[in-house]
Design a protein around this motif. Sequence first.
Motif, PDB file in Angstrom:
ATOM      1  N   GLY A 262      59.403-119.779 -27.655  1.00 18.67           N
ATOM      2  CA  GLY A 262      58.140-119.699 -28.359  1.00 18.67           C
ATOM      3  C   GLY A 262      57.806-118.266 -28.699  1.00 18.67           C
ATOM      4  O   GLY A 262      58.622-117.349 -28.534  1.00 18.67           O
ATOM      5  N   ALA A 263      56.577-118.048 -29.153  1.00 25.74           N
ATOM      6  CA  ALA A 263      56.181-116.746 -29.683  1.00 25.74           C
ATOM      7  C   ALA A 263      56.282-115.632 -28.656  1.00 25.74           C
ATOM      8  O   ALA A 263      56.663-114.503 -28.988  1.00 25.74           O
ATOM      9  N   THR A 264      55.939-115.904 -27.407  1.00 28.35           N
ATOM     10  CA  THR A 264      55.953-114.845 -26.399  1.00 28.35           C
ATOM     11  C   THR A 264      57.359-114.308 -26.199  1.00 28.35           C
ATOM     12  O   THR A 264      57.578-113.092 -26.171  1.00 28.35           O
ATOM     13  N   GLU A 265      58.351-115.191 -26.060  1.00 27.42           N
ATOM     14  CA  GLU A 265      59.720-114.732 -25.869  1.00 27.42           C
ATOM     15  C   GLU A 265      60.322-114.177 -27.161  1.00 27.42           C
ATOM     16  O   GLU A 265      61.096-113.219 -27.129  1.00 27.42           O
ATOM     17  N   LEU A 266      59.979-114.762 -28.293  1.00 31.65           N
ATOM     18  CA  LEU A 266      60.526-114.253 -29.536  1.00 31.65           C
ATOM     19  C   LEU A 266      60.031-112.843 -29.835  1.00 31.65           C
ATOM     20  O   LEU A 266      60.766-112.020 -30.377  1.00 31.65           O
ATOM     21  N   ASP A 267      58.779-112.560 -29.462  1.00 33.71           N
ATOM     22  CA  ASP A 267      58.179-111.256 -29.742  1.00 33.71           C
ATOM     23  C   ASP A 267      57.635-110.643 -28.450  1.00 33.71           C
ATOM     24  O   ASP A 267      56.466-110.265 -28.367  1.00 33.71           O
ATOM     25  N   LEU A 268      58.502-110.525 -27.455  1.00 33.12           N
ATOM     26  CA  LEU A 268      58.057-110.084 -26.136  1.00 33.12           C
ATOM     27  C   LEU A 268      57.517-108.662 -26.166  1.00 33.12           C
ATOM     28  O   LEU A 268      56.570-108.343 -25.443  1.00 33.12           O
ATOM     29  N   GLY A 269      58.096-107.795 -26.984  1.00 35.18           N
ATOM     30  CA  GLY A 269      57.572-106.433 -27.075  1.00 35.18           C
ATOM     31  C   GLY A 269      56.106-106.423 -27.476  1.00 35.18           C
ATOM     32  O   GLY A 269      55.296-105.688 -26.894  1.00 35.18           O
ATOM     33  N   ASP A 270      55.738-107.245 -28.445  1.00 36.59           N
ATOM     34  CA  ASP A 270      54.335-107.343 -28.857  1.00 36.59           C
ATOM     35  C   ASP A 270      53.483-107.944 -27.753  1.00 36.59           C
ATOM     36  O   ASP A 270      52.351-107.502 -27.504  1.00 36.59           O
ATOM     37  N   ALA A 271      54.004-108.963 -27.071  1.00 40.80           N
ATOM     38  CA  ALA A 271      53.248-109.608 -26.001  1.00 40.80           C
ATOM     39  C   ALA A 271      52.944-108.630 -24.878  1.00 40.80           C
ATOM     40  O   ALA A 271      51.833-108.634 -24.308  1.00 40.80           O
ATOM     41  N   LEU A 272      53.885-107.773 -24.530  1.00 38.51           N
ATOM     42  CA  LEU A 272      53.651-106.778 -23.479  1.00 38.51           C
ATOM     43  C   LEU A 272      52.568-105.788 -23.893  1.00 38.51           C
ATOM     44  O   LEU A 272      51.763-105.352 -23.066  1.00 38.51           O
ATOM     45  N   GLY A 273      52.548-105.444 -25.169  1.00 35.91           N
ATOM     46  CA  GLY A 273      51.520-104.519 -25.653  1.00 35.91           C
ATOM     47  C   GLY A 273      50.122-105.094 -25.600  1.00 35.91           C
ATOM     48  O   GLY A 273      49.155-104.332 -25.580  1.00 35.91           O
ATOM     49  N   ARG A 274      50.031-106.414 -25.565  1.00 29.78           N
ATOM     50  CA  ARG A 274      48.714-107.054 -25.521  1.00 29.78           C
ATOM     51  C   ARG A 274      48.233-107.345 -24.112  1.00 29.78           C
ATOM     52  O   ARG A 274      47.079-107.760 -23.930  1.00 29.78           O
ATOM     53  N   LEU A 275      49.069-107.131 -23.107  1.00 28.90           N
ATOM     54  CA  LEU A 275      48.619-107.352 -21.739  1.00 28.90           C
ATOM     55  C   LEU A 275      47.502-106.368 -21.382  1.00 28.90           C
ATOM     56  O   LEU A 275      47.446-105.253 -21.893  1.00 28.90           O
ATOM     57  N   LYS A 276      46.657-106.792 -20.465  1.00 30.11           N
ATOM     58  CA  LYS A 276      45.591-105.925 -19.992  1.00 30.11           C
ATOM     59  C   LYS A 276      46.174-104.635 -19.440  1.00 30.11           C
ATOM     60  O   LYS A 276      47.173-104.640 -18.704  1.00 30.11           O
ATOM     61  N   ALA A 277      45.573-103.515 -19.809  1.00 31.03           N
ATOM     62  CA  ALA A 277      46.068-102.207 -19.351  1.00 31.03           C
ATOM     63  C   ALA A 277      46.008-102.124 -17.833  1.00 31.03           C
ATOM     64  O   ALA A 277      45.066-102.602 -17.202  1.00 31.03           O
ATOM     65  N   ALA A 278      47.053-101.515 -17.249  1.00 31.30           N
ATOM     66  CA  ALA A 278      47.094-101.335 -15.799  1.00 31.30           C
ATOM     67  C   ALA A 278      46.028-100.343 -15.354  1.00 31.30           C
ATOM     68  O   ALA A 278      45.699 -99.401 -16.081  1.00 31.30           O
ATOM     69  N   ASP A 279      45.487-100.550 -14.159  1.00 26.00           N
ATOM     70  CA  ASP A 279      44.462 -99.624 -13.622  1.00 26.00           C
ATOM     71  C   ASP A 279      45.107 -98.283 -13.272  1.00 26.00           C
ATOM     72  O   ASP A 279      46.260 -98.218 -12.877  1.00 26.00           O
TER      73      ASP A 279
END
Length: 279
Positions: A262-279
């Motif tokens: 699905g979209a997350t695995e196909l575009d994992l680089g983009d998905a990682l960029g959208r994760l909540k920023a680490a503290d």
Amino acid sequence: MTASYETIRTRRDGHVLYATFHAPPINLIGPELVRDLVGLLQELSQPDAPRVVVFDSADDDFFFPHVDMTKVAEYTAEAAKAGGPGDASLGMLFRKLSQLPAVSIAKLRGRARGAGSEFLLACDMRFASKEHAVLGQPEVGIGAPPGAGAIQHLTRLLGRGRAMEAVLTSADFDAEVAERYGWVNRAVPDAELDEFVTSVAVRISGFPRDALIAAKSAINAISLPSPADVRADAALFQQLVRSDEVQQRAAELFKQGFQTRGATELDLGDALGRLKAAD
């Protein structure tokens, strides 16, 4: 070659072995695939083994997307069977791939990220579909450094700055950028990729075996990381991949469809960029 494998289809043509990974649904690197790879590398180490092995994937979308994050302990235990408990890591297993007497060529279509990219980096040569290949090292975006060779190989191949970019951004790289950076040997138009790789493999396979082994060993002596460096990277990855932060970030990715087609695995680089920023 006499063995049959659950996740690898093999076909020998003269002095060339064609090995196609087939581990549905998306070719995750898990215990079954690692078990088969250990067996195949043992076969390729024998005196009567083919001179050249060509690796590719039966899945046009995924070569190896990454390891199965739910089975780290299981695939690590399988990797240990290639060298013993002290070498219980994909990094040391992939180092055995680099040291094979057979010349290893990777033909890349689809996505090769994380340990999938590291498998390719352990091969002697990498040729990628210009239209359909994607490479990436997503580990830092999830919360751990790469642990199966990327830091060692990418720094040697790309240079310090580009290795930093590849590892620290956890972004996806297309074949043309990967070629320009040195991540792959060449980006080849997809319609020409099969014929091109076959021609390279057949050409090399026609040369004397002793000369191939001697030349490969000499290049490896200059370019391969030491076992101590590989073990250190593996230990750090295995330590941090168990951390709460990695578990939390991976859990968020699983909610978005991580490890499914699905979209997350196909575009994992983009998905990682959208994760909540680490503290």
